[in-house]
Write a protein that holds these residues in place. Structure first.
Motif, short mmCIF file in Angstrom:
data_model
loop_
_atom_site.label_atom_id
_atom_site.label_comp_id
_atom_site.label_asym_id
_atom_site.label_seq_id
_atom_site.Cartn_x
_atom_site.Cartn_y
_atom_site.Cartn_z
N MET A 57 50.84 25.19 46.92
CA MET A 57 49.96 26.24 47.42
C MET A 57 49.44 25.84 48.81
SD MET A 57 49.92 28.14 44.66
CE MET A 57 48.58 29.30 44.75
N ARG A 59 46.05 26.16 51.05
CA ARG A 59 44.63 26.46 50.89
C ARG A 59 43.94 26.45 52.26
NH1 ARG A 59 42.16 22.05 46.73
NH2 ARG A 59 42.90 20.69 48.37
N GLN A 155 37.09 30.55 50.37
CA GLN A 155 38.42 30.03 50.03
C GLN A 155 39.50 31.10 50.16
OE1 GLN A 155 37.70 28.96 45.94
NE2 GLN A 155 36.72 27.02 46.47
N TYR A 157 43.85 31.18 49.29
CA TYR A 157 45.02 30.43 48.84
C TYR A 157 46.21 31.36 48.72
CZ TYR A 157 43.63 32.16 44.19
OH TYR A 157 43.28 32.96 43.13
#
Length: 195
Positions: A57, A59, A155, A157
């Motif tokens: 992933m 981020r 955040q 992602y």
């Protein structure tokens, strides 16, 4: 021995004036840290593991001190999200039909999320993202431990490693806009103001 592989986080740090940080632990990746108006915006990769399943992933994280515990989640609308909506999952509409149709928006303060998303630049930067998983959370690094009280993280992602420099710059611009606007609506503190 000369390096042959380009490290995206080292290159991104050079392009943005950020700081390149080499991996500290085996399961973490290298990262780019960018100081912006008293906040730190961190770009890295994270390997999400569940049994035999592994997913890389990308981020983007910005730790923040919360004033009012304002939280939100914004996701691109898709089949699973549409099914959730059919079965009663509530989302907020901001009064922009194209944006409301394309995204699922959840928040603990409807007035603040509508105020935040009235900003055309923020909406445009969100709309340019192919995959959108954007939130303010009390979970460190999206999937890690719970943060102490009054600490939250902005955040983003996405599946896979984002290696396109323009895409990364777009995410940086989105985070800068969001942090500035969250400060303006009095949801987060600016640590620079206390120096």
């Amino acid at each position: 021995m000369a390096k042959t592989k380009i490290n995206i986080w080292e290159e991104f740090a050079n392009v943005t004036g950020g700081k390149f940080v080499e991996r500290e632990e085996n399961w973490l990746s290298d990262k780019t840290e960018i100081d912006y108006n008293g906040w730190k915006i961190i770009f890295d990769n994270y390997t999400l593991c569940s049994g035999k399943f592994q997913q890389e992933m990308t981020r983007v994280i910005a730790p923040m001190n919360s004033i009012d515990n304002f939280r939100f989640e914004i996701y691109r609308n898709g089949l699973i999200r549409s099914i959730e909506k059919i079965f009663g999952a509530q989302d907020i509409e901001i009064g922009r039909p194209e944006f409301d149709k394309a995204f699922i928006i959840k928040a603990n303060n409807e007035f603040k999320i509508k105020s935040l998303l009235q900003n055309q630049k923020i909406r445009s930067l969100i709309e340019t993202q192919k995959e959108v998983n954007l939130e303010i959370s009390n979970q460190k690094g999206v999937w890690e431990s719970e943060l102490p009280k009054k600490q939250l993280e902005l955040q983003f992602y996405a599946d896979g490693e984002i290696k396109d420099m323009e895409h990364l710059k777009s995410l940086l611009n989105l985070f800068k806009e969001l942090l500035d606007n969250l400060y303006q609506i009095k949801s987060i503190e600016n640590l620079k103001a206390y120096r």
